[in-house]
Design a protein around this motif. Structure first.
Motif, PDB file in Angstrom:
ATOM      1  N   ILE A   1       0.609  -1.309  -0.019  1.00  0.00           N
ATOM      2  CA  ILE A   1      -0.096   0.046   0.077  1.00  0.00           C
ATOM      3  C   ILE A   1       0.909   1.218   0.125  1.00  0.00           C
ATOM      4  N   GLY A   2       1.003   2.089  -1.028  1.00  0.00           N
ATOM      5  CA  GLY A   2       1.692   3.177  -1.294  1.00  0.00           C
ATOM      6  C   GLY A   2       2.889   2.645  -2.427  1.00  0.00           C
ATOM      7  N   ALA A   3       2.541   3.413  -3.469  1.00  0.00           N
ATOM      8  CA  ALA A   3       3.373   3.206  -4.673  1.00  0.00           C
ATOM      9  C   ALA A   3       4.405   4.305  -4.859  1.00  0.00           C
ATOM     10  N   GLY A   4       4.964   4.573  -3.840  1.00  0.00           N
ATOM     11  CA  GLY A   4       6.055   5.694  -3.748  1.00  0.00           C
ATOM     12  C   GLY A   4       7.340   5.072  -3.986  1.00  0.00           C
ATOM     13  N   TYR A   5       8.448   5.649  -3.601  1.00  0.00           N
ATOM     14  CA  TYR A   5       9.662   5.229  -3.818  1.00  0.00           C
ATOM     15  C   TYR A   5       9.932   3.913  -3.166  1.00  0.00           C
ATOM     16  N   VAL A   6       9.635   3.822  -1.796  1.00  0.00           N
ATOM     17  CA  VAL A   6       9.947   2.475  -1.196  1.00  0.00           C
ATOM     18  C   VAL A   6       8.738   1.358  -1.699  1.00  0.00           C
ATOM     19  N   GLY A   7       7.454   2.035  -1.721  1.00  0.00           N
ATOM     20  CA  GLY A   7       6.633   0.865  -2.226  1.00  0.00           C
ATOM     21  C   GLY A   7       6.495   0.446  -3.372  1.00  0.00           C
ATOM     22  N   LEU A   8       6.997   1.043  -4.740  1.00  0.00           N
ATOM     23  CA  LEU A   8       7.097   0.632  -5.908  1.00  0.00           C
ATOM     24  C   LEU A   8       8.479  -0.497  -5.915  1.00  0.00           C
ATOM     25  N   VAL A   9       9.397  -0.035  -5.329  1.00  0.00           N
ATOM     26  CA  VAL A   9      10.624  -0.675  -5.246  1.00  0.00           C
ATOM     27  C   VAL A   9      10.178  -2.196  -4.790  1.00  0.00           C
ATOM     28  N   SER A  10       9.373  -1.992  -3.573  1.00  0.00           N
ATOM     29  CA  SER A  10       9.294  -3.128  -2.768  1.00  0.00           C
ATOM     30  C   SER A  10       8.340  -4.089  -3.751  1.00  0.00           C
ATOM     31  N   ALA A  11       7.265  -3.638  -4.345  1.00  0.00           N
ATOM     32  CA  ALA A  11       6.474  -4.352  -5.142  1.00  0.00           C
ATOM     33  C   ALA A  11       6.769  -4.984  -6.302  1.00  0.00           C
ATOM     34  N   LEU A  12       7.690  -4.359  -6.786  1.00  0.00           N
ATOM     35  CA  LEU A  12       8.537  -5.093  -7.993  1.00  0.00           C
ATOM     36  C   LEU A  12       9.467  -6.026  -7.478  1.00  0.00           C
ATOM     37  N   GLY A  13      10.204  -6.061  -6.479  1.00  0.00           N
ATOM     38  CA  GLY A  13      11.147  -6.684  -5.704  1.00  0.00           C
ATOM     39  C   GLY A  13      10.341  -7.902  -5.447  1.00  0.00           C
ATOM     40  N   PHE A  14       9.290  -7.853  -4.749  1.00  0.00           N
ATOM     41  CA  PHE A  14       8.542  -9.142  -4.254  1.00  0.00           C
ATOM     42  C   PHE A  14       7.790  -9.946  -5.658  1.00  0.00           C
ATOM     43  N   CYS A  15       7.596  -9.215  -6.564  1.00  0.00           N
ATOM     44  CA  CYS A  15       7.279  -9.773  -7.833  1.00  0.00           C
ATOM     45  C   CYS A  15       8.375 -10.519  -8.462  1.00  0.00           C
ATOM     46  N   LYS A  16       9.283 -10.049  -8.543  1.00  0.00           N
ATOM     47  CA  LYS A  16      10.679 -10.455  -9.092  1.00  0.00           C
ATOM     48  C   LYS A  16      10.797 -11.907  -8.502  1.00  0.00           C
ATOM     49  N   MET A  17      10.803 -11.944  -7.088  1.00  0.00           N
ATOM     50  CA  MET A  17      10.746 -13.300  -6.424  1.00  0.00           C
ATOM     51  C   MET A  17       9.690 -13.990  -6.396  1.00  0.00           C
TER      52      MET A  17
ATOM     53  N   ALA B   1      18.434   1.107  -5.406  1.00  0.00           N
ATOM     54  CA  ALA B   1      17.213   0.872  -4.515  1.00  0.00           C
ATOM     55  C   ALA B   1      17.038  -0.650  -4.976  1.00  0.00           C
ATOM     56  N   ILE B   2      16.820  -0.973  -6.292  1.00  0.00           N
ATOM     57  CA  ILE B   2      16.352  -2.306  -6.769  1.00  0.00           C
ATOM     58  C   ILE B   2      17.303  -3.589  -6.233  1.00  0.00           C
ATOM     59  N   TYR B   3      18.647  -2.989  -6.695  1.00  0.00           N
ATOM     60  CA  TYR B   3      19.830  -3.828  -6.424  1.00  0.00           C
ATOM     61  C   TYR B   3      19.799  -4.244  -4.788  1.00  0.00           C
ATOM     62  N   ASP B   4      19.627  -3.241  -3.862  1.00  0.00           N
ATOM     63  CA  ASP B   4      19.440  -3.341  -2.364  1.00  0.00           C
ATOM     64  C   ASP B   4      18.654  -4.082  -2.116  1.00  0.00           C
ATOM     65  N   PHE B   5      17.207  -3.972  -2.560  1.00  0.00           N
ATOM     66  CA  PHE B   5      16.345  -4.672  -2.355  1.00  0.00           C
ATOM     67  C   PHE B   5      16.369  -6.159  -2.252  1.00  0.00           C
ATOM     68  N   LEU B   6      17.075  -6.764  -3.455  1.00  0.00           N
ATOM     69  CA  LEU B   6      17.248  -7.969  -3.833  1.00  0.00           C
ATOM     70  C   LEU B   6      18.444  -8.553  -3.154  1.00  0.00           C
ATOM     71  N   ASN B   7      19.444  -7.756  -2.756  1.00  0.00           N
ATOM     72  CA  ASN B   7      20.786  -8.160  -2.318  1.00  0.00           C
ATOM     73  C   ASN B   7      21.030  -7.452  -1.019  1.00  0.00           C
ATOM     74  N   ALA B   8      20.205  -7.163  -0.198  1.00  0.00           N
ATOM     75  CA  ALA B   8      20.451  -6.545   1.109  1.00  0.00           C
ATOM     76  C   ALA B   8      21.621  -7.001   2.025  1.00  0.00           C
ATOM     77  N   ASP B   9      22.193  -6.147   2.758  1.00  0.00           N
ATOM     78  CA  ASP B   9      23.033  -6.593   3.747  1.00  0.00           C
ATOM     79  C   ASP B   9      22.169  -7.428   4.971  1.00  0.00           C
ATOM     80  N   ARG B  10      21.084  -6.987   5.201  1.00  0.00           N
ATOM     81  CA  ARG B  10      20.393  -7.686   6.363  1.00  0.00           C
ATOM     82  C   ARG B  10      19.037  -7.329   5.971  1.00  0.00           C
ATOM     83  N   ILE B  11      18.036  -8.394   6.635  1.00  0.00           N
ATOM     84  CA  ILE B  11      16.424  -8.031   6.665  1.00  0.00           C
ATOM     85  C   ILE B  11      16.264  -8.044   7.965  1.00  0.00           C
ATOM     86  N   VAL B  12      15.676  -6.803   8.699  1.00  0.00           N
ATOM     87  CA  VAL B  12      15.185  -6.606   9.903  1.00  0.00           C
ATOM     88  C   VAL B  12      13.782  -6.744  10.244  1.00  0.00           C
ATOM     89  N   ILE B  13      13.206  -7.745  11.251  1.00  0.00           N
ATOM     90  CA  ILE B  13      11.964  -8.132  11.314  1.00  0.00           C
ATOM     91  C   ILE B  13      11.501  -8.156  12.811  1.00  0.00           C
TER      92      ILE B  13
END
Length: 436
Positions: free
Chosen positions: A6-22, A158-170
């Motif tokens: 929810i939200g197709a701004g900078y973070v939202g759009l990159v996240s949406a495309l990144g999850f779709c890529k996966m 951002a796209i590279y970082d989303f798919l190749n992050a240093d870490r995922i914090v949850i």
């Protein structure tokens, strides 16, 4: 998995495309119809390296859709990501109004279990706040868990970082939610740090504040270099070889901007104050940055004394290269000061000219560097775009009324500057043999 963003701004759009890529099924929601229409047609709504190609790839896979219908997104998704803006208020507190609006909307349609993931940068305690807000709106506690999953994306990468992050914090407090998040992120093959929501929320602020402080520190050292004749680039290189320090964020210049560092440093100071802590270091980093971003104007005033009627060219408007983002960019503060002093401002930027005209309608923007330099008494480099750092200095000199360049990003090669005969100012760099 079925994911909504929810939200197709900078973070939202990159996240949406990144999850779709996966290989997830993704629904991306935004209330701006024009934006949704463009995205469904494969037209990017922001500039980011590789985004247009990935958008078209995802649309062709038919695993993504863009819509303004939040009901569809909630009902058809197992995991709901919230990626709306959380800007800074005048008192430095975080504005959660967009997040509140999203919660008010999604609570109408939650009829079965959902994992609600907050990816927006928010104050400590927001996860608990969202949980309570959902309950207050009548959502059954059995039908949701709330997770904190901050993003760590560099604009331009951002796209590279989303798919190749240093870490995922949850950050979470539910084993059920943990299993779902593990499943979602397992294909990324990136280390996942599971922790409490409060810790996850604070990790984002602490990371950005530390990097901002590092930038302000090296800029203070650079200012000292200008006084004593030392070379900040050699100092930065030597410091960066120390594994405890690393070379990242040790490039001197006119300070940080963008959507994260200015906002997050202020928010962290305010959060700390709420709990009785005085973050003196972060406050100092903010103060240093506020002064550093207008340093070119101070240099110019020292040279000319008066700027009224002077034609000044600003080269680069975005807060960094390879993005179209001008939020909190030093160029904004420099242009404002120049206009206040009645200078005539001309600009060049390969991506942001239209946006800057919305803020400063009276300035002139040009489609190429050399036209913007015509008749100018000084050029101020605010962004180290490749076409700016590699510009033909001989040609630039011929175009200018007075060949003066203030290099706010230390973008130009010193040997080429020396050979050109341009009057040149940089930030903390060795000035021997330059014609000053």
């Amino acid at each position: 998995m079925n994911v909504s963003v929810i939200g197709a701004g900078y973070v939202g759009l990159v996240s949406a495309l990144g999850f779709c890529k996966m290989n997830n099924n993704v629904i991306c929601v935004d209330k701006k119809i024009e934006k949704i229409t463009k995205l469904n047609r494969g037209i990017p709504t922001l500039y980011e390296e590789g985004l247009e190609e990935l958008l078209k790839e995802c649309l062709q896979s038919r695993n993504i859709m863009f819509t303004d219908d939040i009901r569809i997104a909630v009902e058809k998704s197992d995991v709901i990501f919230i990626t709306v803006g959380t800007p800074t208020l005048e008192n430095w507190e975080v504005d959660l109004s967009q997040l509140n609006e999203v919660i008010r909307e999604i609570c109408k349609y939650i009829k079965s279990y959902k994992v609600i993931v907050n990816k927006s940068t928010v104050p400590v305690g927001t996860q608990k706040y969202i949980k309570q807000l959902l309950v207050d709106k009548g959502v059954n506690e059995e039908n949701f868990d709330v997770v904190s999953n901050p993003e760590f994306l560099r604009e331009g990468k951002a796209i590279y970082d989303f798919l190749n992050a240093d870490r995922i914090v949850i950050g979470l407090d539910s084993e059920r939610a943990r299993k779902i998040m593990e499943k979602l992120y397992k294909p990324f093959n990136i280390e996942i740090i599971f922790t409490t929501p409060e810790t996850a929320e604070l990790i984002k602020y602490a990371s950005n504040a530390f990097l901002a402080t590092k930038i302000s520190f090296i800029n203070e050292v650079a200012n000292l270099c200008d006084k004593v004749g030392a070379d900040i680039e050699v100092i930065s290189y030597a410091m960066g070889l120390d594994k405890r320090i690393s070379p990242e964020f040790l490039k001197a210049g006119i300070g940080f901007g963008g959507s994260c560092f200015p906002k997050d440093t202020k928010a962290l100071v305010k959060i700390a104050e709420k709990y009785g802590c005085n973050f003196k270091i972060v406050k100092s980093a903010i103060e240093v940055n506020n002064n550093q971003r207008i340093l070119p104007v101070k240099i110019l005033l020292n040279y000319y004394k008066k700027l009224e009627g002077k034609v000044i060219t600003v080269l680069g408007l975005t807060f960094k290269p390879d993005t179209d983002d001008i939020r909190e960019a030093p160029s904004l503060y420099i242009i404002r000061r120049l206009l206040d002093m009645k200078a005539v401002v001309k600009c060049y930027d390969p991506k942001a000219s239209d946006e800057i005209k919305k803020i400063f309608p009276d300035i002139n923007c040009y489609p190429n560097i050399y036209d913007s330099l015509e008749g100018s008494s000084c050029a101020i480099i605010c962004t180290e775009w490749k076409e700016i750092s590699s510009m033909n200095l001989e040609k630039a000199k011929l175009k200018m009324k007075e060949p003066i360049i203030i290099d706010g990003r230390n973008a130009l090669d010193l040997n080429k500057v020396r050979d050109s005969g341009i009057i040149y100012f940089s930030i903390g760099r060795k000035r021997q043999n330059l014609k000053l």
